[in-house]
Design a protein around this motif. Structure first.
Motif, PDB file in Angstrom:
ATOM      1  N   ALA A 112      -0.853  12.093   1.817  1.00  0.00           N
ATOM      2  CA  ALA A 112      -1.815  11.051   2.194  1.00  0.00           C
ATOM      3  C   ALA A 112      -2.530  10.551   0.944  1.00  0.00           C
ATOM      4  O   ALA A 112      -2.727  11.308  -0.018  1.00  0.00           O
ATOM      5  N   ALA A 113      -2.898   9.285   0.962  1.00  0.00           N
ATOM      6  CA  ALA A 113      -3.591   8.702  -0.188  1.00  0.00           C
ATOM      7  C   ALA A 113      -4.602   7.659   0.274  1.00  0.00           C
ATOM      8  O   ALA A 113      -4.333   6.907   1.219  1.00  0.00           O
ATOM      9  N   ILE A 114      -5.742   7.640  -0.377  1.00  0.00           N
ATOM     10  CA  ILE A 114      -6.706   6.548  -0.210  1.00  0.00           C
ATOM     11  C   ILE A 114      -6.363   5.501  -1.266  1.00  0.00           C
ATOM     12  O   ILE A 114      -6.442   5.778  -2.468  1.00  0.00           O
ATOM     13  N   VAL A 115      -5.956   4.336  -0.811  1.00  0.00           N
ATOM     14  CA  VAL A 115      -5.547   3.254  -1.717  1.00  0.00           C
ATOM     15  C   VAL A 115      -6.598   2.151  -1.666  1.00  0.00           C
ATOM     16  O   VAL A 115      -7.015   1.722  -0.582  1.00  0.00           O
ATOM     17  N   ALA A 116      -7.038   1.702  -2.845  1.00  0.00           N
ATOM     18  CA  ALA A 116      -8.020   0.622  -2.934  1.00  0.00           C
ATOM     19  C   ALA A 116      -7.327  -0.691  -3.277  1.00  0.00           C
ATOM     20  O   ALA A 116      -6.406  -0.721  -4.097  1.00  0.00           O
ATOM     21  N   THR A 117      -7.740  -1.765  -2.643  1.00  0.00           N
ATOM     22  CA  THR A 117      -7.313  -3.103  -3.033  1.00  0.00           C
ATOM     23  C   THR A 117      -8.547  -3.848  -3.531  1.00  0.00           C
ATOM     24  O   THR A 117      -9.639  -3.717  -2.963  1.00  0.00           O
ATOM     25  N   ILE A 137       0.840  -1.201   0.000  1.00  0.00           N
ATOM     26  CA  ILE A 137       0.000   0.000   0.000  1.00  0.00           C
ATOM     27  C   ILE A 137       0.876   1.253   0.000  1.00  0.00           C
ATOM     28  O   ILE A 137       0.643   2.194  -0.765  1.00  0.00           O
ATOM     29  N   ALA A 138       1.880   1.261   0.851  1.00  0.00           N
ATOM     30  CA  ALA A 138       2.788   2.407   0.911  1.00  0.00           C
ATOM     31  C   ALA A 138       3.531   2.582  -0.406  1.00  0.00           C
ATOM     32  O   ALA A 138       3.673   3.708  -0.916  1.00  0.00           O
ATOM     33  N   THR A 139       4.022   1.490  -0.976  1.00  0.00           N
ATOM     34  CA  THR A 139       4.752   1.555  -2.244  1.00  0.00           C
ATOM     35  C   THR A 139       3.856   2.091  -3.354  1.00  0.00           C
ATOM     36  O   THR A 139       4.269   2.937  -4.160  1.00  0.00           O
ATOM     37  N   CYS A 140       2.619   1.604  -3.406  1.00  0.00           N
ATOM     38  CA  CYS A 140       1.662   2.072  -4.410  1.00  0.00           C
ATOM     39  C   CYS A 140       1.435   3.578  -4.285  1.00  0.00           C
ATOM     40  O   CYS A 140       1.447   4.310  -5.279  1.00  0.00           O
ATOM     41  N   LEU A 199       3.348   5.901  -2.825  1.00  0.00           N
ATOM     42  CA  LEU A 199       4.555   6.686  -3.093  1.00  0.00           C
ATOM     43  C   LEU A 199       4.893   6.687  -4.581  1.00  0.00           C
ATOM     44  O   LEU A 199       5.311   7.723  -5.132  1.00  0.00           O
ATOM     45  N   GLU A 200       4.728   5.553  -5.239  1.00  0.00           N
ATOM     46  CA  GLU A 200       4.977   5.502  -6.680  1.00  0.00           C
ATOM     47  C   GLU A 200       4.000   6.417  -7.416  1.00  0.00           C
ATOM     48  O   GLU A 200       4.361   7.063  -8.407  1.00  0.00           O
ATOM     49  N   HIS A 201       2.771   6.456  -6.944  1.00  0.00           N
ATOM     50  CA  HIS A 201       1.767   7.327  -7.561  1.00  0.00           C
ATOM     51  C   HIS A 201       2.200   8.795  -7.461  1.00  0.00           C
ATOM     52  O   HIS A 201       2.078   9.552  -8.429  1.00  0.00           O
ATOM     53  N   PHE A 202       2.700   9.181  -6.299  1.00  0.00           N
ATOM     54  CA  PHE A 202       3.130  10.571  -6.103  1.00  0.00           C
ATOM     55  C   PHE A 202       4.266  10.919  -7.056  1.00  0.00           C
ATOM     56  O   PHE A 202       4.264  11.993  -7.679  1.00  0.00           O
ATOM     57  N   HIS A 203       5.239  10.049  -7.176  1.00  0.00           N
ATOM     58  CA  HIS A 203       6.434  10.367  -7.956  1.00  0.00           C
ATOM     59  C   HIS A 203       6.241  10.165  -9.460  1.00  0.00           C
ATOM     60  O   HIS A 203       6.889  10.864 -10.254  1.00  0.00           O
ATOM     61  N   LYS A 204       5.345   9.250  -9.865  1.00  0.00           N
ATOM     62  CA  LYS A 204       5.196   8.948 -11.291  1.00  0.00           C
ATOM     63  C   LYS A 204       3.915   9.508 -11.896  1.00  0.00           C
ATOM     64  O   LYS A 204       3.934  10.078 -12.984  1.00  0.00           O
ATOM     65  N   ARG A 205       2.808   9.337 -11.208  1.00  0.00           N
ATOM     66  CA  ARG A 205       1.531   9.814 -11.738  1.00  0.00           C
ATOM     67  C   ARG A 205       1.428  11.331 -11.619  1.00  0.00           C
ATOM     68  O   ARG A 205       0.936  12.012 -12.517  1.00  0.00           O
ATOM     69  N   LEU A 206       1.871  11.869 -10.483  1.00  0.00           N
ATOM     70  CA  LEU A 206       1.864  13.325 -10.287  1.00  0.00           C
ATOM     71  C   LEU A 206       3.213  13.861 -10.745  1.00  0.00           C
ATOM     72  O   LEU A 206       4.046  14.287  -9.945  1.00  0.00           O
ATOM     73  N   ASP A 207       3.439  13.798 -12.036  1.00  0.00           N
ATOM     74  CA  ASP A 207       4.761  14.116 -12.576  1.00  0.00           C
ATOM     75  C   ASP A 207       5.080  15.600 -12.442  1.00  0.00           C
ATOM     76  O   ASP A 207       4.214  16.449 -12.302  1.00  0.00           O
ATOM     77  N   SER A 234      -7.571   8.520  -4.439  1.00  0.00           N
ATOM     78  CA  SER A 234      -7.397   9.966  -4.251  1.00  0.00           C
ATOM     79  C   SER A 234      -6.155  10.192  -3.413  1.00  0.00           C
ATOM     80  O   SER A 234      -5.756   9.324  -2.633  1.00  0.00           O
ATOM     81  N   CYS A 235      -5.545  11.337  -3.570  1.00  0.00           N
ATOM     82  CA  CYS A 235      -4.357  11.660  -2.769  1.00  0.00           C
ATOM     83  C   CYS A 235      -4.237  13.169  -2.632  1.00  0.00           C
ATOM     84  O   CYS A 235      -4.872  13.928  -3.374  1.00  0.00           O
ATOM     85  N   ALA A 236      -3.426  13.586  -1.670  1.00  0.00           N
ATOM     86  CA  ALA A 236      -3.273  15.016  -1.413  1.00  0.00           C
ATOM     87  C   ALA A 236      -2.030  15.268  -0.571  1.00  0.00           C
ATOM     88  O   ALA A 236      -1.522  14.364   0.099  1.00  0.00           O
ATOM     89  N   THR A 237      -1.555  16.484  -0.623  1.00  0.00           N
ATOM     90  CA  THR A 237      -0.551  16.967   0.325  1.00  0.00           C
ATOM     91  C   THR A 237      -1.140  18.169   1.033  1.00  0.00           C
ATOM     92  O   THR A 237      -2.066  18.806   0.533  1.00  0.00           O
ATOM     93  N   GLY A 238      -0.609  18.502   2.205  1.00  0.00           N
ATOM     94  CA  GLY A 238      -1.099  19.688   2.893  1.00  0.00           C
ATOM     95  C   GLY A 238      -0.833  19.654   4.383  1.00  0.00           C
ATOM     96  O   GLY A 238      -0.825  18.577   4.988  1.00  0.00           O
ATOM     97  N   THR A 239      -0.614  20.830   4.956  1.00  0.00           N
ATOM     98  CA  THR A 239      -0.320  20.946   6.387  1.00  0.00           C
ATOM     99  C   THR A 239      -1.019  22.137   7.038  1.00  0.00           C
ATOM    100  O   THR A 239      -0.790  22.407   8.213  1.00  0.00           O
TER     101      THR A 239
END
Length: 541
Positions: free
Chosen positions: A58-63, A29-32, A34-42, A76-81
């Motif tokens: 943070a990301a909502i990951v579906a299995t 789940i974590a790998t999925c 993180l890969e999404h952040f670095h590759k999909r959100l280019d 879905s995913c997002a960054t923010g503080t």
């Protein structure tokens, strides 16, 4: 037609292939995510500056179970503080923390799936729909599908849906969520001399989230170190009981939160903010630890969506958090104090709330409570721009790190693990930009977290706020409800207030929520409910 979706070629490009059984599901789940952040959100659009800024991701990951093996993808995913106390007719996101934005992105996905289904003759999951880039999360529901569900609950006349039984939803977070889950022991290096340093491991990480002081929460002034630690925030609660040092209640005109000399564990907290902020600028948003625990009881869907679901909840299966390299090991063996804090703040409180609802023996409210307790996991994969990761970088630069001694001494700052480097003394700062992405909109939306709106010219009028409002804002989300929920609720003078519709349409859901917030034995007793905006909901058809 089967209610199972066939994953198209277009879909497969975005799904992680069946994960290796040699690797645990939380790690996958974590790998999925993180890969999404670095590759999909280019690109660097909206991302923190490398080596200078940090953020929470943070990301909502579906299995999804399938004959070819379980697959997983980011919904879905997002960054923010950041967060804000400003309000403008529902156009401002009060809470722009990553976990909250990711969950709102999921809610938007669910609304759009229902909208797509009701605007066509196709079923929710159409085997021939090759334009759908991702599998649908919902399937048509019938009362007999779940022995605990009933079609006589909210809005019985409208079609109902449910989460595809083959799908589970997980929340990945790059750092422990703010609030109670982020209070744990960390190893703090103290430089004794230029030639040597010694490690101490009895320091509690300082959360910054302000503890709620009231009879309901069981936190008194003496717990916080005295009256001088009190802060006030604006809220809809006009009278609030506060525990004094003597134990007798006093009445305060606003919600009372406080700083602490020694942090209190397992308590409700509002979001972090500077202690010198004026009352009207202090956020009343609850900490992410508290919100995630509440989602674990009531589901991820919220009140409005529960009207269209049967059973009326979208359960959270697990919470996966990246490891804090400075977190110390607990006396329980393999578990780190970070993992223990997650269990205390999330799993234990969910279990306590579920037990309380069962003890109340209220069948109607039990329908609106998840029966599953989400598992919590700490994984080794680290988000390089995360708060904990950048704290380690700052430590090696000789910058300070916020900690609080477990002995009850006043909070102080200690020097870093590595020898200070005079040539690099710049401390990393939180990224002011938040981003959000979801599987139905595809594009990345950039937000100014402290304003709760999209990037653009500083707004001066309600119209400006409307133009810059996020797709995840309350005002934009309510448009789905206005279109898809029963028409009679919107026919009094053509409109009704958001709060009125929500409490009337989702009456049972709201009642369950009130029980959680008001019962003395509930871990959510004393929850700070923000000021209700006079948001008017217009029906477009």
């Amino acid at each position: 037609m089967s209610d199972a979706a066939i994953i198209s070629t277009a879909t497969a490009r975005h799904l992680k292939q069946p994960f290796p059984t040699s690797i645990s599901l939380p790690d996958n789940i974590a790998t999925c995510a993180l890969e999404h952040f670095h590759k999909r959100l280019d690109g660097n659009k909206g991302k923190p500056k490398v080596g200078e800024e940090w953020t929470v991701y943070a990301a909502i990951v579906a299995t999804r179970q399938s004959k070819d093996g379980d697959k997983l993808w980011v919904v879905s995913c997002a960054t923010g503080t950041k967060c804000t106390a400003q309000r403008e007719n529902g156009y401002i996101l009060h809470d722009a923390h990553a976990e909250v934005l990711a969950r709102r992105g999921l809610v938007r996905v669910l609304w759009k799936e229902i909208q797509r289904n009701q605007s066509s003759t196709a079923t929710v999951l159409n085997d021939d729909d090759v334009q759908q880039d991702f599998p649908s999360l919902l399937v048509p529901s019938a009362a007999h599908e779940d022995p605990h569900a009933t079609s006589e609950i909210q809005c019985p006349a409208v079609p109902k849906y449910r989460l595809d039984p083959r799908i589970q939803l997980h929340l990945y977070i790059s750092d422990s969520p703010c609030g109670d889950a982020s209070i744990y022991s960390i190893a703090s290096a103290v430089t004794e001399s230029p030639n040597e340093s010694s490690l101490r491991s009895n320091e509690l990480q300082y959360t910054g989230a302000k503890v709620v002081v009231s009879i309901e929460t069981g936190v008194s002034l003496s717990d916080c170190g005295g009256k001088h630690q009190l802060l006030h925030t604006a809220s809809k609660i006009s009278q609030h009981n506060v525990n004094t040092t003597s134990g007798s209640p006093v009445t305060a005109p606003t919600t009372v939160v406080a700083r602490e000399e020694s942090q209190v564990l397992g308590k409700l907290r509002t979001k972090a903010g500077r202690s010198n902020l004026p009352d009207h600028l202090r956020s009343t948003s609850m900490s992410c630890s508290d919100k995630i625990a509440l989602w674990g009881v009531l589901g991820l869907q919220g009140g409005f969506l529960s009207c269209l679901l049967n059973p009326p909840v979208i359960p959270l299966t697990s919470v996966v958090v990246s490891r804090d390299l400075q977190a110390t090991k607990s006396s329980e063996g393999k578990k780190s104090h970070q993992g223990v804090a997650l269990e205390r703040a999330i799993s234990s409180r969910i279990l306590q709330a579920q037990k309380m609802l069962r003890t109340q023996n209220r069948e109607n409210t039990l329908v609106f409570a998840c029966r599953h307790v989400p598992t919590v996991h700490v994984v080794s994969a680290v988000f390089s721009s995360g708060k904990a990761a950048m704290r380690d970088v700052d430590s090696c630069r000789g910058n300070s790190s916020p900690i609080m001694p477990s002995s009850g001494q006043k909070r102080k700052r200690e020097s870093g693990r590595c020898r200070p480097d005079d040539s690099s003394r710049t401390k990393s700062s939180p990224c002011g930009i938040a981003l959000d992405w979801n599987q139905t909109d595809h594009d990345v939306e950039l937000l100014v977290g402290a304003r709760g709106i999209r990037q653009g010219k500083k707004p001066k009028s309600t119209q400006d706020f409307q133009k810059l409002s996020s797709r995840l804002s309350r005002a934009n989300m309510e448009k789905f409800a206005a279109q898809l929920l029963p028409k009679p609720m919107f026919e009094v003078n053509g409109h009704r207030s958001y709060h009125h519709i929500k409490t009337q349409l989702a009456k049972d859901y709201s009642n369950c929520k009130s029980i959680l917030f008001e019962e003395k034995c509930s871990p959510f007793s004393g929850w700070v409910r923000g000021v209700e905006e006079n948001l008017i909901v217009h029906r477009t058809n």
